[in-house]
Design a protein around this motif. Structure first.
Motif, PDB file in Angstrom:
ATOM      1  N   THR A   1      11.266 -12.608 -20.986  1.00  0.00           N
ATOM      2  CA  THR A   1      11.256 -11.960 -22.289  1.00  0.00           C
ATOM      3  C   THR A   1      11.888 -12.885 -23.318  1.00  0.00           C
ATOM      4  OG1 THR A   1      11.538  -9.852 -21.168  1.00  0.00           O
ATOM      5  CG2 THR A   1      11.951  -9.878 -23.526  1.00  0.00           C
TER       6      THR A   1
ATOM      7  N   GLY B   1      11.327 -10.044 -28.027  1.00  0.00           N
ATOM      8  CA  GLY B   1      10.839  -8.921 -27.245  1.00  0.00           C
ATOM      9  C   GLY B   1       9.507  -9.162 -26.573  1.00  0.00           C
ATOM     10  N   ASP B   2       8.810 -10.240 -26.918  1.00  0.00           N
ATOM     11  CA  ASP B   2       7.525 -10.537 -26.286  1.00  0.00           C
ATOM     12  C   ASP B   2       7.735 -10.913 -24.825  1.00  0.00           C
ATOM     13  OD1 ASP B   2       6.347 -10.159 -28.712  1.00  0.00           O
ATOM     14  OD2 ASP B   2       5.829 -12.251 -29.061  1.00  0.00           O
TER      15      ASP B   2
ATOM     16  N   ASN C   1       2.625  -9.673 -23.309  1.00  0.00           N
ATOM     17  CA  ASN C   1       2.741  -8.448 -24.109  1.00  0.00           C
ATOM     18  C   ASN C   1       3.387  -8.788 -25.440  1.00  0.00           C
ATOM     19  OD1 ASN C   1       1.761  -6.925 -21.994  1.00  0.00           O
ATOM     20  ND2 ASN C   1       3.783  -6.333 -21.260  1.00  0.00           N
ATOM     21  N   LYS C   2       2.721  -8.419 -26.526  1.00  0.00           N
ATOM     22  CA  LYS C   2       3.292  -8.623 -27.852  1.00  0.00           C
ATOM     23  C   LYS C   2       4.140  -7.416 -28.226  1.00  0.00           C
ATOM     24  CE  LYS C   2       2.379 -11.367 -30.801  1.00  0.00           C
ATOM     25  NZ  LYS C   2       3.157 -12.541 -31.217  1.00  0.00           N
ATOM     26  N   THR C   3       5.216  -7.672 -28.963  1.00  0.00           N
ATOM     27  CA  THR C   3       6.054  -6.602 -29.475  1.00  0.00           C
ATOM     28  C   THR C   3       5.466  -6.105 -30.784  1.00  0.00           C
ATOM     29  OG1 THR C   3       7.980  -7.641 -28.503  1.00  0.00           O
ATOM     30  CG2 THR C   3       8.385  -6.028 -30.214  1.00  0.00           C
TER      31      THR C   3
ATOM     32  N   LYS D   1       5.771  -4.977 -34.334  1.00  0.00           N
ATOM     33  CA  LYS D   1       6.772  -5.125 -35.380  1.00  0.00           C
ATOM     34  C   LYS D   1       6.736  -3.909 -36.290  1.00  0.00           C
ATOM     35  CE  LYS D   1       6.591 -10.108 -35.404  1.00  0.00           C
ATOM     36  NZ  LYS D   1       6.317 -11.307 -36.173  1.00  0.00           N
TER      37      LYS D   1
END
Length: 88
Positions: free
Chosen positions: A9, A54-55, A78-80, A82
């Protein structure tokens, strides 16, 4: 020799073209058999500055790019999402 890969992460993206990726390694304690977690932080090369905090990313081993950077972002898993209200 095969290149090492890790999944972790992003915990910091404040540097230009560099992110800090935290990788959690879980293993049983040799004597007590309790599951122990160890977190290792790697500085990874991100040429497009595409990662955010967080990605979840996959990093791979590469040649030394600087004094502390030996890993590169291979892909973002996985993208966070925003949130605009968080920036206020």
């Amino acid at each position: 020799m095969a290149l090492k890969e890790r999944i972790g992460t992003v915990v910091s993206d404040k540097m230009d073209k560099t992110v800090v990726v935290a990788v959690i390694n879980r293993y049983p304690h040799p004597t007590y058999k309790k599951i122990v977690s160890k977190t290792t932080r790697y500085k990874a090369h991100d040429p497009e500055n595409s990662c955010a905090m967080g990605d979840r990313v996959k990093i791979k081993e590469t040649r030394p790019l600087s004094a502390h950077k030996r890993w590169a972002i291979e892909e973002i898993l996985n993208k966070t999402i925003k949130n605009k209200e968080d920036k206020k």
